[in-house]
Design an enzyme around this catalytic site. Structure first.
Site, short mmCIF file in Angstrom:
data_model
loop_
_atom_site.label_atom_id
_atom_site.label_comp_id
_atom_site.label_asym_id
_atom_site.label_seq_id
_atom_site.Cartn_x
_atom_site.Cartn_y
_atom_site.Cartn_z
N ASN A 108 0.86 -1.19 0.00
CA ASN A 108 0.00 0.00 0.00
C ASN A 108 0.88 1.23 0.00
O ASN A 108 2.00 1.20 0.51
CB ASN A 108 -0.88 0.01 1.26
CG ASN A 108 -1.81 1.23 1.30
OD1 ASN A 108 -2.41 1.61 0.29
ND2 ASN A 108 -1.92 1.85 2.47
N HIS A 110 0.80 5.17 1.36
CA HIS A 110 0.06 6.04 2.28
C HIS A 110 0.74 7.41 2.29
O HIS A 110 1.98 7.49 2.37
CB HIS A 110 0.06 5.43 3.68
CG HIS A 110 -0.72 6.25 4.66
ND1 HIS A 110 -2.10 6.29 4.65
CD2 HIS A 110 -0.32 7.07 5.66
CE1 HIS A 110 -2.51 7.12 5.60
NE2 HIS A 110 -1.45 7.60 6.23
C1 GRF Z 1 -2.65 9.12 -2.93
O1 GRF Z 1 -2.20 10.24 -2.22
C2 GRF Z 1 -2.53 7.90 -2.07
O2 GRF Z 1 -1.39 7.88 -1.28
C3 GRF Z 1 -3.76 8.05 -1.22
O3 GRF Z 1 -4.76 8.48 -2.10
C4 GRF Z 1 -4.15 9.19 -3.17
C5 GRF Z 1 -4.56 8.50 -4.44
O4 GRF Z 1 -4.17 9.19 -5.57
N1 GRF Z 1 -4.06 6.86 -0.49
P1 GRF Z 1 -4.24 8.48 -6.99
O5 GRF Z 1 -5.63 7.87 -7.15
O6 GRF Z 1 -3.17 7.46 -7.05
O7 GRF Z 1 -4.05 9.61 -7.96
#
Ligand code: GRF
Length: 196
Positions: A108, A110
């Site tokens: 994942n 984060h």
């Molecule tokens: C990213 O900041 C990710 O870390 C978080 O949600 C956002 C998703 O962005 N969990 P994307 O859909 O990859 O553009």
């Protein structure tokens, strides 16, 4: 042997795109399916356009039945014979019932320097705390939310006057560098944390 990767998205999927774009012929992994709980996710539209297989399981009809939602995803994934799952902006909490069989094989990203700021609104929380730096983390998924062994982190400065959106954009740029770099190493069985 090339590892077969499923990528889970809920929104725009910019991290998914960064991962897919990086998985060229030299890569130890290949994207085989993009999964979403949201049929309207920008990431799903992009994946279809790119000719990738997609699976959409809407969580809403399942209500509180998380196990039912997860079983539907597992069933849909069966034919893809995945080696790894990358969560990339997948906004549903997965229970131990789903996570445990994938332990050590599910990553994942984060948007915080874990263990700081698990959960939501990480950028606003870093600003409120008066932090001078922030960043993102790729980690192995365990049943505890935003926990699990850290595989890599990238840091960004927090500047005077930053808004949460400013900070989110700065972190997202680093996410697009960190996640593909970590996946390359991980898929080559290199679990040494990558600290950018
Ligand atoms: C990213 O900041 C990710 O870390 C978080 O949600 C956002 C998703 O962005 N969990 P994307 O859909 O990859 O553009």
């Amino acid at each position: 042997m090339t590892k077969r990767v499923g990528i889970f998205v809920s929104g725009g999927g910019s991290n998914m795109r960064a991962l897919v774009d990086d998985m060229d012929a030299s890569h130890p992994a290949t994207p085989v399916v993009i999964v979403s709980n949201n049929a309207d996710a920008g990431g799903i539209a992009w994946a279809k356009e790119a000719g990738l297989a997609t699976v959409v399981v809407d969580h809403r009809p399942f209500g509180q039945d998380r196990a039912g939602f997860e079983a539907a995803i597992s069933d849909a994934l069966d034919p893809f014979d995945l080696d790894l799952i990358c969560l990339a902006g997948f906004m549903r909490v997965l229970t131990a019932g789903f996570v445990t069989p994938w332990r050590g094989r599910m990553l994942n990203i984060h948007p915080s320097l874990l263990p700081k700021y698990r959960g939501l609104h990480t950028h606003a929380r870093a600003l409120e705390a008066g932090d001078t730096e922030h960043g993102c983390t790729v980690h192995l998924v365990t049943p505890e939310l935003d926990d699990g062994p850290i595989l890599g982190q990238a840091r960004v400065p927090i500047r005077a006057g930053d808004t949460p959106d400013d900070l989110a954009a700065r972190v997202l740029q680093q996410e697009h560098i960190l996640y593909p770099s970590v996946l390359r190493r991980f898929a080559s069985d290199d679990l040494t944390p990558l600290m950018l």
